[in-house]
Enzyme design. Sequence first.
Site, PDB file in Angstrom:
ATOM      1  N   THR A  49       0.801  -1.227   0.000  1.00  0.00           N
ATOM      2  CA  THR A  49       0.000   0.000   0.000  1.00  0.00           C
ATOM      3  C   THR A  49       0.836   1.281   0.000  1.00  0.00           C
ATOM      4  O   THR A  49       0.286   2.372  -0.008  1.00  0.00           O
ATOM      5  CB  THR A  49      -0.951   0.016   1.218  1.00  0.00           C
ATOM      6  OG1 THR A  49      -0.165  -0.139   2.411  1.00  0.00           O
ATOM      7  CG2 THR A  49      -1.954  -1.139   1.137  1.00  0.00           C
ATOM      8  N   ASP A 115       2.245 -12.349  14.926  1.00  0.00           N
ATOM      9  CA  ASP A 115       2.727 -10.983  14.734  1.00  0.00           C
ATOM     10  C   ASP A 115       1.468 -10.110  14.688  1.00  0.00           C
ATOM     11  O   ASP A 115       0.751 -10.108  13.683  1.00  0.00           O
ATOM     12  CB  ASP A 115       3.519 -10.876  13.429  1.00  0.00           C
ATOM     13  CG  ASP A 115       4.103  -9.482  13.221  1.00  0.00           C
ATOM     14  OD1 ASP A 115       4.045  -8.663  14.155  1.00  0.00           O
ATOM     15  OD2 ASP A 115       4.606  -9.209  12.118  1.00  0.00           O
ATOM     16  N   THR A 146       5.213 -11.172  18.471  1.00  0.00           N
ATOM     17  CA  THR A 146       6.319 -10.333  17.990  1.00  0.00           C
ATOM     18  C   THR A 146       5.842  -8.918  17.635  1.00  0.00           C
ATOM     19  O   THR A 146       6.014  -8.475  16.504  1.00  0.00           O
ATOM     20  CB  THR A 146       6.996 -10.972  16.759  1.00  0.00           C
ATOM     21  OG1 THR A 146       6.032 -11.037  15.677  1.00  0.00           O
ATOM     22  CG2 THR A 146       7.521 -12.361  17.051  1.00  0.00           C
ATOM     23  N   ASN A 148       5.722  -4.724  17.429  1.00  0.00           N
ATOM     24  CA  ASN A 148       6.676  -3.620  17.507  1.00  0.00           C
ATOM     25  C   ASN A 148       6.318  -2.767  18.730  1.00  0.00           C
ATOM     26  O   ASN A 148       5.397  -3.088  19.484  1.00  0.00           O
ATOM     27  CB  ASN A 148       6.685  -2.810  16.199  1.00  0.00           C
ATOM     28  CG  ASN A 148       5.320  -2.213  15.858  1.00  0.00           C
ATOM     29  OD1 ASN A 148       4.514  -1.885  16.735  1.00  0.00           O
ATOM     30  ND2 ASN A 148       5.041  -2.059  14.572  1.00  0.00           N
ATOM     31  N   GLN A 149       7.045  -1.672  18.927  1.00  0.00           N
ATOM     32  CA  GLN A 149       6.813  -0.842  20.112  1.00  0.00           C
ATOM     33  C   GLN A 149       5.382  -0.306  20.164  1.00  0.00           C
ATOM     34  O   GLN A 149       4.711  -0.382  21.198  1.00  0.00           O
ATOM     35  CB  GLN A 149       7.799   0.322  20.126  1.00  0.00           C
ATOM     36  CG  GLN A 149       7.623   1.256  21.327  1.00  0.00           C
ATOM     37  CD  GLN A 149       8.610   2.408  21.324  1.00  0.00           C
ATOM     38  OE1 GLN A 149       9.518   2.475  20.501  1.00  0.00           O
ATOM     39  NE2 GLN A 149       8.451   3.335  22.257  1.00  0.00           N
ATOM     40  N   SER A 185      11.031  -4.070  17.378  1.00  0.00           N
ATOM     41  CA  SER A 185      11.761  -2.806  17.263  1.00  0.00           C
ATOM     42  C   SER A 185      11.134  -1.764  18.160  1.00  0.00           C
ATOM     43  O   SER A 185       9.913  -1.714  18.300  1.00  0.00           O
ATOM     44  CB  SER A 185      11.762  -2.307  15.812  1.00  0.00           C
ATOM     45  OG  SER A 185      10.442  -2.009  15.398  1.00  0.00           O
ATOM     46  N   ALA A 218      15.584   4.985   6.211  1.00  0.00           N
ATOM     47  CA  ALA A 218      14.856   4.606   4.995  1.00  0.00           C
ATOM     48  C   ALA A 218      13.624   3.823   5.419  1.00  0.00           C
ATOM     49  O   ALA A 218      13.565   3.310   6.537  1.00  0.00           O
ATOM     50  CB  ALA A 218      15.742   3.754   4.085  1.00  0.00           C
ATOM     51  N   ASP A 225       7.293  -9.017   8.890  1.00  0.00           N
ATOM     52  CA  ASP A 225       6.865 -10.347   8.439  1.00  0.00           C
ATOM     53  C   ASP A 225       8.077 -11.278   8.326  1.00  0.00           C
ATOM     54  O   ASP A 225       8.010 -12.457   8.699  1.00  0.00           O
ATOM     55  CB  ASP A 225       6.151 -10.236   7.089  1.00  0.00           C
ATOM     56  CG  ASP A 225       5.107  -9.127   7.091  1.00  0.00           C
ATOM     57  OD1 ASP A 225       4.362  -9.022   8.074  1.00  0.00           O
ATOM     58  OD2 ASP A 225       5.064  -8.353   6.118  1.00  0.00           O
TER      59      ASP A 225
END
Length: 301
Positions: A49, A115, A146, A148-149, A185, A218, A225
């Site tokens: 997307t 996830d 799993t 992320n923050q 992360s 970046a 995934d």
Amino acid sequence: MADIPEKSVLSIQSTVVFGYVGNKSATFPLQVLGFDVSTVNSVQFSNHTGYKCFKGQVLNSDDLACLYDGLKENKISAFSHILTGYIGSKSFLEKVADIVLDLKKSNPSLLYVCDPVMGDNGKMYVPEELLPVYMEKILPIADIVTPNQFETEKLTGMKINSVEDAIKAMEILHNKGPKTVVISSSEFAADGAITSLASTVINGRKEVYKVQFEKIPAIFVGTGDLFAACLLAWLEKDKNLKVAFEKTISTLQCVIKRTLDRARVLTGDGNNPTPAQMELRLVQSKAEIENPPHSYTAAVL
């Protein structure tokens, strides 16, 4: 009960025709590491997307039920692992919970790696109504999560501004069900580094690990995934969270750096890469996926 094939994963997440995200990002590394992968695509888009447009189809919960019924009727619904990623609707996620429970009934040793893809950088990209389903139905049956923050903060209701906060948040998630919690992360380090944390409970004893690495300026798509897939594989192969965590992060960093280096070559000096130029260089990283360099050592907390 049918024999459970060794190293067989049912992966339920998004897919794209072009590029690497969701099942396209998870399947190749799992196969390279010796796993049979059966995929259900929660959505099928032309591309991710982040492009100027995308076209495609979205599966609903009835479509998912239909596919699962086909597997059951043919007695080919036995798996050693189930992996879930991006799911865009509440009813679909609720059906996933039903399927996980059904699979665990026939195979109590099945491992569910979730996830909980909901958002990043402070914003949700799935409907808010998915959050209570993750909290009430998915976390209690997940073995490994799993987030992320941002997703961790959503699932625990607390802000994470330090390693101590992250450890508290992981404890909250453990108490909801998962034996292993990995925050893929987080960005709270004063020097701008990315911090990944992993926690597991073994025979009532907790082990917590931390890896920090430099933030690359970046935008990469499909890395979460890839992270979940590699962690699933190495946990199964090594039976050791510290080693699996180190190998997963080393793999991710190899893929990211190769992707960025190639994008810079294609773009030329001073130009911003296009989304197509920033697609993960997964196939080109096959050697590192199979045998990750020992680039990172997890600190024991």
